[in-house]
Design a protein around this motif. Sequence first.
Motif, PDB file in Angstrom:
ATOM      1  N   VAL A 199      17.463   0.439   3.223  1.00  0.00           N
ATOM      2  CA  VAL A 199      16.724   0.235   4.466  1.00  0.00           C
ATOM      3  C   VAL A 199      15.486   1.130   4.499  1.00  0.00           C
ATOM      4  O   VAL A 199      14.390   0.686   4.857  1.00  0.00           O
ATOM      5  CB  VAL A 199      17.626   0.495   5.689  1.00  0.00           C
ATOM      6  CG1 VAL A 199      16.809   0.507   6.976  1.00  0.00           C
ATOM      7  CG2 VAL A 199      18.737  -0.553   5.773  1.00  0.00           C
ATOM      8  N   LEU A 200      15.643   2.383   4.110  1.00  0.00           N
ATOM      9  CA  LEU A 200      14.510   3.300   4.091  1.00  0.00           C
ATOM     10  C   LEU A 200      13.415   2.790   3.155  1.00  0.00           C
ATOM     11  O   LEU A 200      12.227   2.780   3.513  1.00  0.00           O
ATOM     12  CB  LEU A 200      14.976   4.693   3.658  1.00  0.00           C
ATOM     13  CG  LEU A 200      13.889   5.761   3.530  1.00  0.00           C
ATOM     14  CD1 LEU A 200      13.184   6.001   4.853  1.00  0.00           C
ATOM     15  CD2 LEU A 200      14.492   7.069   2.986  1.00  0.00           C
ATOM     16  N   THR A 201      13.807   2.342   1.965  1.00  0.00           N
ATOM     17  CA  THR A 201      12.834   1.838   1.006  1.00  0.00           C
ATOM     18  C   THR A 201      12.104   0.619   1.552  1.00  0.00           C
ATOM     19  O   THR A 201      10.872   0.512   1.465  1.00  0.00           O
ATOM     20  CB  THR A 201      13.529   1.481  -0.319  1.00  0.00           C
ATOM     21  OG1 THR A 201      14.109   2.661  -0.875  1.00  0.00           O
ATOM     22  CG2 THR A 201      12.538   0.893  -1.313  1.00  0.00           C
ATOM     23  N   CYS A 202      12.856  -0.311   2.142  1.00  0.00           N
ATOM     24  CA  CYS A 202      12.251  -1.532   2.667  1.00  0.00           C
ATOM     25  C   CYS A 202      11.299  -1.229   3.817  1.00  0.00           C
ATOM     26  O   CYS A 202      10.169  -1.739   3.849  1.00  0.00           O
ATOM     27  CB  CYS A 202      13.346  -2.496   3.116  1.00  0.00           C
ATOM     28  SG  CYS A 202      12.701  -3.997   3.876  1.00  0.00           S
ATOM     29  N   PRO A 214       0.830  -1.209   0.000  1.00  0.00           N
ATOM     30  CA  PRO A 214       0.000   0.000   0.000  1.00  0.00           C
ATOM     31  C   PRO A 214       0.864   1.258   0.000  1.00  0.00           C
ATOM     32  O   PRO A 214       2.061   1.213   0.321  1.00  0.00           O
ATOM     33  CB  PRO A 214      -0.791  -0.118   1.308  1.00  0.00           C
ATOM     34  CG  PRO A 214       0.039  -1.004   2.181  1.00  0.00           C
ATOM     35  CD  PRO A 214       0.728  -1.965   1.260  1.00  0.00           C
ATOM     36  N   GLU A 215       0.244   2.350  -0.353  1.00  0.00           N
ATOM     37  CA  GLU A 215       0.942   3.638  -0.364  1.00  0.00           C
ATOM     38  C   GLU A 215       1.366   3.997   1.060  1.00  0.00           C
ATOM     39  O   GLU A 215       0.565   3.928   1.990  1.00  0.00           O
ATOM     40  CB  GLU A 215       0.016   4.713  -0.915  1.00  0.00           C
ATOM     41  CG  GLU A 215       0.709   6.025  -1.264  1.00  0.00           C
ATOM     42  CD  GLU A 215       1.591   5.910  -2.500  1.00  0.00           C
ATOM     43  OE1 GLU A 215       2.482   6.753  -2.635  1.00  0.00           O
ATOM     44  OE2 GLU A 215       1.386   4.992  -3.312  1.00  0.00           O
ATOM     45  N   PRO A 216       2.638   4.368   1.289  1.00  0.00           N
ATOM     46  CA  PRO A 216       3.064   4.714   2.649  1.00  0.00           C
ATOM     47  C   PRO A 216       2.410   5.994   3.141  1.00  0.00           C
ATOM     48  O   PRO A 216       1.983   6.845   2.351  1.00  0.00           O
ATOM     49  CB  PRO A 216       4.576   4.888   2.512  1.00  0.00           C
ATOM     50  CG  PRO A 216       4.805   5.188   1.074  1.00  0.00           C
ATOM     51  CD  PRO A 216       3.735   4.454   0.312  1.00  0.00           C
ATOM     52  N   TRP A 255       4.730   6.179  10.271  1.00  0.00           N
ATOM     53  CA  TRP A 255       5.397   7.231   9.516  1.00  0.00           C
ATOM     54  C   TRP A 255       6.876   6.868   9.478  1.00  0.00           C
ATOM     55  O   TRP A 255       7.530   6.775  10.535  1.00  0.00           O
ATOM     56  CB  TRP A 255       5.208   8.586  10.187  1.00  0.00           C
ATOM     57  CG  TRP A 255       3.797   9.077  10.159  1.00  0.00           C
ATOM     58  CD1 TRP A 255       3.127   9.579   9.078  1.00  0.00           C
ATOM     59  CD2 TRP A 255       2.871   9.135  11.260  1.00  0.00           C
ATOM     60  NE1 TRP A 255       1.842   9.946   9.441  1.00  0.00           N
ATOM     61  CE2 TRP A 255       1.664   9.679  10.773  1.00  0.00           C
ATOM     62  CE3 TRP A 255       2.958   8.769  12.606  1.00  0.00           C
ATOM     63  CZ2 TRP A 255       0.550   9.871  11.583  1.00  0.00           C
ATOM     64  CZ3 TRP A 255       1.848   8.949  13.423  1.00  0.00           C
ATOM     65  CH2 TRP A 255       0.667   9.499  12.915  1.00  0.00           C
ATOM     66  N   VAL A 256       7.419   6.634   8.290  1.00  0.00           N
ATOM     67  CA  VAL A 256       8.810   6.206   8.141  1.00  0.00           C
ATOM     68  C   VAL A 256       9.561   7.305   7.402  1.00  0.00           C
ATOM     69  O   VAL A 256       9.243   7.640   6.258  1.00  0.00           O
ATOM     70  CB  VAL A 256       8.913   4.876   7.372  1.00  0.00           C
ATOM     71  CG1 VAL A 256      10.372   4.462   7.238  1.00  0.00           C
ATOM     72  CG2 VAL A 256       8.123   3.782   8.100  1.00  0.00           C
ATOM     73  N   ALA A 257      10.561   7.874   8.063  1.00  0.00           N
ATOM     74  CA  ALA A 257      11.285   9.026   7.527  1.00  0.00           C
ATOM     75  C   ALA A 257      12.787   8.769   7.555  1.00  0.00           C
ATOM     76  O   ALA A 257      13.287   8.033   8.405  1.00  0.00           O
ATOM     77  CB  ALA A 257      10.969  10.282   8.346  1.00  0.00           C
ATOM     78  N   SER A 258      13.495   9.381   6.640  1.00  0.00           N
ATOM     79  CA  SER A 258      14.948   9.453   6.780  1.00  0.00           C
ATOM     80  C   SER A 258      15.277  10.435   7.886  1.00  0.00           C
ATOM     81  O   SER A 258      14.435  11.225   8.314  1.00  0.00           O
ATOM     82  CB  SER A 258      15.591   9.906   5.467  1.00  0.00           C
ATOM     83  OG  SER A 258      15.283  11.275   5.220  1.00  0.00           O
ATOM     84  N   ARG A 259      16.510  10.388   8.357  1.00  0.00           N
ATOM     85  CA  ARG A 259      16.933  11.335   9.398  1.00  0.00           C
ATOM     86  C   ARG A 259      16.676  12.771   8.955  1.00  0.00           C
ATOM     87  O   ARG A 259      16.092  13.563   9.697  1.00  0.00           O
ATOM     88  CB  ARG A 259      18.410  11.127   9.726  1.00  0.00           C
ATOM     89  CG  ARG A 259      18.953  12.124  10.744  1.00  0.00           C
ATOM     90  CD  ARG A 259      20.471  12.059  10.804  1.00  0.00           C
ATOM     91  NE  ARG A 259      20.911  10.802  11.368  1.00  0.00           N
ATOM     92  CZ  ARG A 259      21.987  10.122  10.945  1.00  0.00           C
ATOM     93  NH1 ARG A 259      22.694  10.588   9.938  1.00  0.00           N
ATOM     94  NH2 ARG A 259      22.328   8.992  11.523  1.00  0.00           N
TER      95      ARG A 259
END
Length: 396
Positions: A312-315, A10-12, A325-329
């Motif tokens: 890692v971010l993509t996965c 699904p769309e993040p 909510w998954v974010a880069s630093r």
Amino acid sequence: MDRSAPWDYPEPLALGSAPVPEYGSGSLADLLPTLAAGMSVPGMTAAIPELVPADRNCVFLVDGLGWEQIKAHPDEAPYLHRLLGSSRGGTGRPLTAGYPATTATSLASVGTGLPPGAHGLPGYTVRNPATGELMNQLRWQPWTAPGAWQPYPTVFQLAHQAGVHAAQVSSPTFQNTPLTKVALSGGTFHGRLSGEERMDLAAEQLAAGDRSLVYTYYAELDGAGHRYGVASDTWRGQLMYVDRLVQRLAEQLPPRSALYVTADHGMVDVPFDEEHRIDFDADWELRAGVALLGGEGRARHVYAVPGAVDDVLTCWREVLGEQFWVASRDEAVAAGWFGPQVDERVYARLGDVIAAARDDVLIVASEREPKESAMVGNHGSMTPAEQFVPLLEVRS
């Protein structure tokens, strides 16, 4: 979550949908500077405009006493419930804890008057850039020089220097801990074992100066929530006790005093099944490219092996992005999750990837974090049940 069709994730969650804490106007970090400014302590700013100054101010912080939990339990907490309308200067609104909504971070925000990106305790466990190891900032393990880790003075220290009578009344266990030193030191510390003793002594300390700033603390509600959950009889019994403690202190306030009842975070119960508890230690996708897993179940700092950050971010976005909510630093910093700015010394403590839960889910680590993985009640993220904390007020 069904991963049988990895091409059909699904769309993040959009990062812009994360409810960022009200740094600068309505967060825990704004409380003591506002009270100190009202007592004419130099350098302090009244950041919470709704609060009326008082000569004597007492902050009673109840660990784990979320705003949503008070609203949901009028029978167990009748006194607290009646005070809901007094919150935040009579607006009937809560404060926000700050991200992550966890004890070490919040206590440092309260005591220093700074958001996590400045005081530098941005999670339950974070990587120490000097050693490459995870540091537990609540237990201060492995030991790190406190003044180097958090170099700013506390509001209590600044108030004491300005002639305000500053005091902390808490369990004797906390008197000499590094967390107390970096977050809450200044003035005098008074250790008392029972809640009743703390309430009585806090009232005495308020009366000890023409201008007073007193802090007192109760931890057992949080412990009951972690072990048994906020739906348990044990937790409700603790809430009833807290309700009586607050009333006991309120009825002893000396003249010209304001009592503020607040908390470091709220809490959510998370079911014990694979849908709600995703085990990092048993999940090869989430582990791929990860050198260290920090933070806690609802607020993870993820440290990638060199060269693997993007993967890692993509996965993590593909696997978890519908619930976290998954974010880069850099994305989390730019979004203001840790405050309006992040000090250079703090930047590398943050995860390469940062995951904050929206749903009632956890990323547990059953092998490396067995005790934490067994907790019923959890916190850390930006949902109202975790972020919203009271600022109940009684004046004399």
